[in-house]
Motif scaffolding. Structure first.
Motif, PDB file in Angstrom:
ATOM      1  N   TYR A  71      26.112  55.722  18.672  1.00 29.39           N
ATOM      2  CA  TYR A  71      26.307  56.589  19.830  1.00 29.39           C
ATOM      3  C   TYR A  71      25.075  57.449  20.104  1.00 29.39           C
ATOM      4  O   TYR A  71      24.711  57.669  21.249  1.00 29.39           O
ATOM      5  CB  TYR A  71      27.526  57.502  19.636  1.00 29.39           C
ATOM      6  CG  TYR A  71      28.824  56.760  19.719  1.00 29.39           C
ATOM      7  CD1 TYR A  71      29.302  56.290  20.927  1.00 29.39           C
ATOM      8  CD2 TYR A  71      29.575  56.524  18.587  1.00 29.39           C
ATOM      9  CE1 TYR A  71      30.495  55.598  21.010  1.00 29.39           C
ATOM     10  CE2 TYR A  71      30.776  55.844  18.650  1.00 29.39           C
ATOM     11  CZ  TYR A  71      31.218  55.382  19.869  1.00 29.39           C
ATOM     12  OH  TYR A  71      32.397  54.706  19.933  1.00 29.39           O
ATOM     13  N   TRP A  72      24.430  57.962  19.070  1.00 25.41           N
ATOM     14  CA  TRP A  72      23.328  58.895  19.308  1.00 25.41           C
ATOM     15  C   TRP A  72      21.956  58.293  19.053  1.00 25.41           C
ATOM     16  O   TRP A  72      20.953  58.799  19.576  1.00 25.41           O
ATOM     17  CB  TRP A  72      23.502  60.176  18.497  1.00 25.41           C
ATOM     18  CG  TRP A  72      23.543  59.978  17.024  1.00 25.41           C
ATOM     19  CD1 TRP A  72      24.628  59.847  16.238  1.00 25.41           C
ATOM     20  CD2 TRP A  72      22.421  59.881  16.140  1.00 25.41           C
ATOM     21  NE1 TRP A  72      24.267  59.676  14.920  1.00 25.41           N
ATOM     22  CE2 TRP A  72      22.900  59.692  14.838  1.00 25.41           C
ATOM     23  CE3 TRP A  72      21.040  59.937  16.323  1.00 25.41           C
ATOM     24  CZ2 TRP A  72      22.077  59.552  13.743  1.00 25.41           C
ATOM     25  CZ3 TRP A  72      20.212  59.805  15.213  1.00 25.41           C
ATOM     26  CH2 TRP A  72      20.734  59.619  13.946  1.00 25.41           C
ATOM     27  N   ALA A  73      21.848  57.225  18.270  1.00 25.89           N
ATOM     28  CA  ALA A  73      20.527  56.660  17.951  1.00 25.89           C
ATOM     29  C   ALA A  73      19.802  56.107  19.183  1.00 25.89           C
ATOM     30  O   ALA A  73      18.615  56.403  19.369  1.00 25.89           O
ATOM     31  CB  ALA A  73      20.656  55.597  16.870  1.00 25.89           C
ATOM     32  N   PRO A  74      20.419  55.300  20.053  1.00 24.12           N
ATOM     33  CA  PRO A  74      19.680  54.801  21.222  1.00 24.12           C
ATOM     34  C   PRO A  74      19.192  55.922  22.137  1.00 24.12           C
ATOM     35  O   PRO A  74      18.069  55.863  22.645  1.00 24.12           O
ATOM     36  CB  PRO A  74      20.698  53.914  21.940  1.00 24.12           C
ATOM     37  CG  PRO A  74      21.663  53.515  20.893  1.00 24.12           C
ATOM     38  CD  PRO A  74      21.734  54.678  19.954  1.00 24.12           C
ATOM     39  N   ALA A  75      20.013  56.932  22.337  1.00 19.91           N
ATOM     40  CA  ALA A  75      19.589  58.057  23.179  1.00 19.91           C
ATOM     41  C   ALA A  75      18.434  58.820  22.548  1.00 19.91           C
ATOM     42  O   ALA A  75      17.510  59.263  23.238  1.00 19.91           O
ATOM     43  CB  ALA A  75      20.766  58.992  23.424  1.00 19.91           C
ATOM     44  N   THR A  76      18.450  58.964  21.234  1.00 22.61           N
ATOM     45  CA  THR A  76      17.369  59.662  20.537  1.00 22.61           C
ATOM     46  C   THR A  76      16.069  58.879  20.629  1.00 22.61           C
ATOM     47  O   THR A  76      15.002  59.459  20.897  1.00 22.61           O
ATOM     48  CB  THR A  76      17.757  59.891  19.063  1.00 22.61           C
ATOM     49  OG1 THR A  76      18.981  60.614  19.015  1.00 22.61           O
ATOM     50  CG2 THR A  76      16.688  60.657  18.328  1.00 22.61           C
ATOM     51  N   VAL A  77      16.130  57.579  20.424  1.00 19.81           N
ATOM     52  CA  VAL A  77      14.928  56.740  20.501  1.00 19.81           C
ATOM     53  C   VAL A  77      14.380  56.739  21.921  1.00 19.81           C
ATOM     54  O   VAL A  77      13.161  56.892  22.130  1.00 19.81           O
ATOM     55  CB  VAL A  77      15.250  55.307  20.009  1.00 19.81           C
ATOM     56  CG1 VAL A  77      14.111  54.363  20.309  1.00 19.81           C
ATOM     57  CG2 VAL A  77      15.563  55.314  18.527  1.00 19.81           C
ATOM     58  N   ALA A  78      15.256  56.572  22.916  1.00 14.62           N
ATOM     59  CA  ALA A  78      14.804  56.589  24.309  1.00 14.62           C
ATOM     60  C   ALA A  78      14.186  57.943  24.666  1.00 14.62           C
ATOM     61  O   ALA A  78      13.131  58.007  25.317  1.00 14.62           O
ATOM     62  CB  ALA A  78      15.972  56.269  25.239  1.00 14.62           C
ATOM     63  N   GLY A  79      14.818  59.015  24.250  1.00 11.04           N
ATOM     64  CA  GLY A  79      14.270  60.346  24.520  1.00 11.04           C
ATOM     65  C   GLY A  79      12.911  60.560  23.877  1.00 11.04           C
ATOM     66  O   GLY A  79      12.018  61.160  24.471  1.00 11.04           O
ATOM     67  N   TYR A  80      12.739  60.041  22.656  1.00 18.53           N
ATOM     68  CA  TYR A  80      11.452  60.174  21.972  1.00 18.53           C
ATOM     69  C   TYR A  80      10.363  59.443  22.739  1.00 18.53           C
ATOM     70  O   TYR A  80       9.278  59.982  22.962  1.00 18.53           O
ATOM     71  CB  TYR A  80      11.545  59.631  20.548  1.00 18.53           C
ATOM     72  CG  TYR A  80      10.209  59.594  19.850  1.00 18.53           C
ATOM     73  CD1 TYR A  80       9.661  60.747  19.330  1.00 18.53           C
ATOM     74  CD2 TYR A  80       9.489  58.411  19.751  1.00 18.53           C
ATOM     75  CE1 TYR A  80       8.430  60.730  18.704  1.00 18.53           C
ATOM     76  CE2 TYR A  80       8.251  58.377  19.140  1.00 18.53           C
ATOM     77  CZ  TYR A  80       7.727  59.536  18.609  1.00 18.53           C
ATOM     78  OH  TYR A  80       6.499  59.511  18.014  1.00 18.53           O
ATOM     79  N   TYR A  81      10.630  58.196  23.157  1.00 17.72           N
ATOM     80  CA  TYR A  81       9.602  57.424  23.863  1.00 17.72           C
ATOM     81  C   TYR A  81       9.309  58.005  25.238  1.00 17.72           C
ATOM     82  O   TYR A  81       8.151  58.027  25.677  1.00 17.72           O
ATOM     83  CB  TYR A  81      10.010  55.958  23.962  1.00 17.72           C
ATOM     84  CG  TYR A  81       9.758  55.222  22.667  1.00 17.72           C
ATOM     85  CD1 TYR A  81       8.469  55.057  22.191  1.00 17.72           C
ATOM     86  CD2 TYR A  81      10.804  54.738  21.915  1.00 17.72           C
ATOM     87  CE1 TYR A  81       8.225  54.411  20.997  1.00 17.72           C
ATOM     88  CE2 TYR A  81      10.583  54.093  20.711  1.00 17.72           C
ATOM     89  CZ  TYR A  81       9.282  53.930  20.261  1.00 17.72           C
ATOM     90  OH  TYR A  81       9.050  53.297  19.061  1.00 17.72           O
ATOM     91  N   ILE A  82      10.308  58.496  25.942  1.00 13.60           N
ATOM     92  CA  ILE A  82      10.070  59.131  27.245  1.00 13.60           C
ATOM     93  C   ILE A  82       9.252  60.401  27.073  1.00 13.60           C
ATOM     94  O   ILE A  82       8.299  60.660  27.835  1.00 13.60           O
ATOM     95  CB  ILE A  82      11.410  59.420  27.949  1.00 13.60           C
ATOM     96  CG1 ILE A  82      12.061  58.103  28.371  1.00 13.60           C
ATOM     97  CG2 ILE A  82      11.225  60.342  29.137  1.00 13.60           C
ATOM     98  CD1 ILE A  82      13.482  58.245  28.857  1.00 13.60           C
ATOM     99  N   MET A  83       9.563  61.201  26.077  1.00 13.65           N
ATOM    100  CA  MET A  83       8.806  62.436  25.842  1.00 13.65           C
ATOM    101  C   MET A  83       7.371  62.133  25.428  1.00 13.65           C
ATOM    102  O   MET A  83       6.430  62.804  25.873  1.00 13.65           O
ATOM    103  CB  MET A  83       9.513  63.259  24.761  1.00 13.65           C
ATOM    104  CG  MET A  83       9.002  64.648  24.630  1.00 13.65           C
ATOM    105  SD  MET A  83       9.414  65.566  26.100  1.00 13.65           S
ATOM    106  CE  MET A  83       8.616  67.085  25.725  1.00 13.65           C
ATOM    107  N   ASN A  84       7.197  61.112  24.581  1.00 10.41           N
ATOM    108  CA  ASN A  84       5.849  60.714  24.159  1.00 10.41           C
ATOM    109  C   ASN A  84       5.037  60.243  25.360  1.00 10.41           C
ATOM    110  O   ASN A  84       3.857  60.604  25.505  1.00 10.41           O
ATOM    111  CB  ASN A  84       5.948  59.614  23.100  1.00 10.41           C
ATOM    112  CG  ASN A  84       4.621  59.356  22.441  1.00 10.41           C
ATOM    113  OD1 ASN A  84       3.803  60.257  22.312  1.00 10.41           O
ATOM    114  ND2 ASN A  84       4.423  58.116  22.020  1.00 10.41           N
TER     115      ASN A  84
END
Length: 108
Positions: A71-84
Motif C-alpha cells: 500500500y505505501w511502498a509504490p507511493a514512497t518510491v514514486a514520490g522519491y523519484y518525482i522529488m529527485n
C-alpha cells in the motif's frame, strides 16, 4: 433455605435466580453461600505478563508490515523519484547552462 421477601429486596423485585439463591443487591454481593459457581485465580507474583512478548513482537511486526507494504511502498518510491527529478531540474534551471538555455522565457 429459601430467602424471604425481605432478604431479596422487600418488594419481590429482585430475581431469586435459577437455583433459588439470592446474590444480594447490586454491588453488595453478601447473600447466601452459592453452589455450582467456580472461580479460579492466580497470585500476581506467579504471573509472567511478558511471557513471549519479544517473540510475538518480532513476528507480529513482520506480519503487519508485510500486509501493508504494497500500500505505501509504490507511493514512497514514486514520490522519491518525482522529488529527485524536481530537485535536479531546479538545480539545472538555476545553473549557468540552464539560464543560457531558458534565459528570458518562462518554461512551459
Amino acid at each position: 433455605m429459601r430467602p424471604t421477601q425481605m432478604m431479596s429486596g422487600g418488594g419481590g423485585g429482585a430475581p431469586i435466580g435459577k437455583y433459588n439463591h439470592y446474590l444480594g443487591g447490586w454491588g453488595n454481593f453478601g447473600g447466601m453461600k452459592q453452589r455450582g459457581i467456580i472461580s479460579y485465580g492466580i497470585s500476581p507474583n506467579r504471573q509472567n505478563p511478558f511471557a513471549g512478548a519479544a517473540h510475538d513482537a518480532v513476528f507480529n511486526t513482520f506480519r503487519r508490515f508485510s500486509s501493508q507494504f504494497l500500500y505505501w511502498a509504490p507511493a514512497t518510491v514514486a514520490g522519491y523519484y518525482i522529488m529527485n527529478w524536481a530537485v535536479e531540474r531546479n538545480e539545472y534551471l538555476n545553473s549557468k547552462a540552464g539560464r543560457a538555455e531558458f534565459g528570458g522565457q518562462a518554461e512551459e
